[in-house]
Design a protein around this motif. Structure first.
Motif, PDB file in Angstrom:
ATOM      1  N   ALA A   6       3.915   8.433   2.217  1.00  0.00           N
ATOM      2  CA  ALA A   6       3.744   8.734   0.589  1.00  0.00           C
ATOM      3  C   ALA A   6       5.428   9.571   0.152  1.00  0.00           C
ATOM      4  O   ALA A   6       5.709  10.054  -0.675  1.00  0.00           O
ATOM      5  CB  ALA A   6       2.802   9.262  -0.108  1.00  0.00           C
ATOM      6  N   ILE A   7       4.845  10.763   1.316  1.00  0.00           N
ATOM      7  CA  ILE A   7       6.677  11.670   1.061  1.00  0.00           C
ATOM      8  C   ILE A   7       7.755  10.971   1.779  1.00  0.00           C
ATOM      9  O   ILE A   7       8.895  11.232   1.059  1.00  0.00           O
ATOM     10  CB  ILE A   7       6.327  13.130   2.122  1.00  0.00           C
ATOM     11  N   THR A   8       7.692   9.977   2.672  1.00  0.00           N
ATOM     12  CA  THR A   8       9.240   9.721   2.924  1.00  0.00           C
ATOM     13  C   THR A   8       9.757   7.969   2.116  1.00  0.00           C
ATOM     14  O   THR A   8      10.877   8.466   2.324  1.00  0.00           O
ATOM     15  CB  THR A   8       9.331   9.100   4.418  1.00  0.00           C
ATOM     16  N   SER A  32       0.224  14.401  -5.629  1.00  0.00           N
ATOM     17  CA  SER A  32       0.604  14.818  -4.592  1.00  0.00           C
ATOM     18  C   SER A  32       0.258  14.043  -3.154  1.00  0.00           C
ATOM     19  O   SER A  32      -0.399  13.158  -3.543  1.00  0.00           O
ATOM     20  CB  SER A  32       0.116  16.378  -4.311  1.00  0.00           C
ATOM     21  N   PRO A  33       0.978  13.828  -2.434  1.00  0.00           N
ATOM     22  CA  PRO A  33       0.352  13.012  -1.456  1.00  0.00           C
ATOM     23  C   PRO A  33      -0.531  13.013  -1.271  1.00  0.00           C
ATOM     24  O   PRO A  33      -1.361  12.247  -0.182  1.00  0.00           O
ATOM     25  CB  PRO A  33       1.549  14.150  -0.114  1.00  0.00           C
ATOM     26  N   LEU A  34      -1.462  14.347  -0.964  1.00  0.00           N
ATOM     27  CA  LEU A  34      -2.596  15.267  -0.096  1.00  0.00           C
ATOM     28  C   LEU A  34      -3.627  13.939  -1.485  1.00  0.00           C
ATOM     29  O   LEU A  34      -4.372  13.035  -0.750  1.00  0.00           O
ATOM     30  CB  LEU A  34      -3.324  16.236  -0.076  1.00  0.00           C
ATOM     31  N   TRP A  35      -3.364  13.909  -2.381  1.00  0.00           N
ATOM     32  CA  TRP A  35      -4.782  13.444  -3.399  1.00  0.00           C
ATOM     33  C   TRP A  35      -4.410  12.121  -4.007  1.00  0.00           C
ATOM     34  O   TRP A  35      -5.477  10.795  -2.976  1.00  0.00           O
ATOM     35  CB  TRP A  35      -3.697  13.904  -4.802  1.00  0.00           C
ATOM     36  N   MET A  85       1.021  -1.217  -0.125  1.00  0.00           N
ATOM     37  CA  MET A  85       0.125  -0.268   0.124  1.00  0.00           C
ATOM     38  C   MET A  85       0.998   1.400   0.403  1.00  0.00           C
ATOM     39  O   MET A  85       0.809   2.120  -0.679  1.00  0.00           O
ATOM     40  CB  MET A  85      -0.755   0.226   1.042  1.00  0.00           C
ATOM     41  N   ILE A  86       1.656   1.364   1.213  1.00  0.00           N
ATOM     42  CA  ILE A  86       2.688   2.185   0.868  1.00  0.00           C
ATOM     43  C   ILE A  86       3.185   2.372  -0.563  1.00  0.00           C
ATOM     44  O   ILE A  86       3.961   4.315  -0.743  1.00  0.00           O
ATOM     45  CB  ILE A  86       3.412   2.417   2.187  1.00  0.00           C
ATOM     46  N   LYS A  87       3.950   1.470  -0.729  1.00  0.00           N
ATOM     47  CA  LYS A  87       4.532   2.092  -2.236  1.00  0.00           C
ATOM     48  C   LYS A  87       3.768   2.092  -3.180  1.00  0.00           C
ATOM     49  O   LYS A  87       3.757   3.242  -3.947  1.00  0.00           O
ATOM     50  CB  LYS A  87       5.935   0.296  -2.480  1.00  0.00           C
ATOM     51  N   LEU A  88       2.579   1.068  -2.708  1.00  0.00           N
ATOM     52  CA  LEU A  88       1.222   2.250  -4.483  1.00  0.00           C
ATOM     53  C   LEU A  88       1.460   3.030  -4.609  1.00  0.00           C
ATOM     54  O   LEU A  88       0.992   3.897  -5.420  1.00  0.00           O
ATOM     55  CB  LEU A  88       0.100   0.976  -4.551  1.00  0.00           C
ATOM     56  N   ASN A  89       1.231   4.177  -2.829  1.00  0.00           N
ATOM     57  CA  ASN A  89       0.740   5.108  -2.445  1.00  0.00           C
ATOM     58  C   ASN A  89       1.451   6.553  -2.887  1.00  0.00           C
ATOM     59  O   ASN A  89       1.592   7.353  -3.327  1.00  0.00           O
ATOM     60  CB  ASN A  89      -0.172   5.354  -1.304  1.00  0.00           C
ATOM     61  N   SER A  90       3.155   5.848  -2.889  1.00  0.00           N
ATOM     62  CA  SER A  90       4.064   6.817  -2.844  1.00  0.00           C
ATOM     63  C   SER A  90       3.871   7.617  -4.228  1.00  0.00           C
ATOM     64  O   SER A  90       4.590   8.027  -4.727  1.00  0.00           O
ATOM     65  CB  SER A  90       5.053   6.201  -2.406  1.00  0.00           C
ATOM     66  N   GLN A  91       3.884   6.093  -5.305  1.00  0.00           N
ATOM     67  CA  GLN A  91       3.687   5.797  -6.431  1.00  0.00           C
ATOM     68  C   GLN A  91       2.717   6.894  -7.225  1.00  0.00           C
ATOM     69  O   GLN A  91       3.004   7.812  -8.459  1.00  0.00           O
ATOM     70  CB  GLN A  91       4.083   4.754  -7.497  1.00  0.00           C
ATOM     71  N   LEU A  92       2.112   6.623  -6.593  1.00  0.00           N
ATOM     72  CA  LEU A  92       0.798   7.403  -7.117  1.00  0.00           C
ATOM     73  C   LEU A  92       1.048   9.955  -5.937  1.00  0.00           C
ATOM     74  O   LEU A  92       0.685  10.132  -7.229  1.00  0.00           O
ATOM     75  CB  LEU A  92      -0.521   7.357  -6.182  1.00  0.00           C
ATOM     76  N   ALA A  93       1.814   9.371  -5.592  1.00  0.00           N
ATOM     77  CA  ALA A  93       1.934  10.928  -5.459  1.00  0.00           C
ATOM     78  C   ALA A  93       2.294  11.657  -6.114  1.00  0.00           C
ATOM     79  O   ALA A  93       3.010  12.383  -5.991  1.00  0.00           O
ATOM     80  CB  ALA A  93       2.503  10.667  -3.223  1.00  0.00           C
ATOM     81  N   LEU A  94       4.000  10.769  -6.477  1.00  0.00           N
ATOM     82  CA  LEU A  94       4.672  11.185  -7.393  1.00  0.00           C
ATOM     83  C   LEU A  94       4.395  11.924  -8.693  1.00  0.00           C
ATOM     84  O   LEU A  94       4.454  12.982  -9.271  1.00  0.00           O
ATOM     85  CB  LEU A  94       5.684  10.335  -8.207  1.00  0.00           C
TER      86      LEU A  94
END
Length: 163
Positions: A101-103, A37-40, A25-34
């Motif tokens: 997502a930021i870290t 944005s992390p909020l989106w 989940m964290i990896k997929l969310n961080s890819q989406l944040a790239l």
């Protein structure tokens, strides 16, 4: 008694799977944040998660109704009288998704982020255990738990700094 013995072996496996899903989940969310944005990314993750849980509840409800199984309280009436703070779990969840997502997209990467998240979970769970916060049974922290946390902290430092 036999069912509780099976749970002793199954629950660690369930927790392990949960940890693997957390990393995914964290990896997929961080890819989406790239790409946004992390909020989106958090907004999308929680929206899709809500739809997924609603679908799972519907499927469970349908299956139990088809089989004629009596409904349990978590399916029949999900809003039981609870302490006010029991409804606030989504707040740290949303913040966790944003911060992770930021870290993950920093020098920490996925392994460093998860190692430090694990350390934070251990520290706060020990505090909750000591003081009985949020209805947790009070208990003293053992020396072996402190030693284990120190070893995990050293492992986290190795993951982060020994690249």
């Amino acid at each position: 008694m036999q069912a509780s013995r099976k749970l002793i072996f199954i629950m660690p496996l369930v927790a392990l799977c949960s940890g693997a899903l957390l990393a995914l989940m964290i990896k997929l969310n961080s890819q989406l944040a790239l790409y946004s944005s992390p909020l989106w990314a958090s907004w999308i993750a929680h929206g899709i998660g809500a739809v997924t849980v609603l679908l799972m509840l519907f499927l469970l409800w349908s299956w139990r109704r088809l089989k004629g199984v009596k409904f349990t309280s978590y399916v029949a009436s999900p809003l039981l009288p609870l302490p006010w703070w029991a409804y606030l779990g989504g707040i740290p969840g949303a913040i966790t998704v944003v911060l992770a997502a930021i870290t993950v997209n920093s020098e920490l990467a996925l392994a460093g982020t998860l190692a430090l998240m694990l350390m934070g979970q251990l520290i706060f769970s020990c505090i909750f255990d000591c003081y009985g916060y949020f209805g947790v049974v009070k208990r003293r922290i053992q020396l072996r738990e402190i030693i284990a946390m120190m070893m995990i902290l050293l492992g986290a430092m190795l993951v982060i700094f020994a690249r």
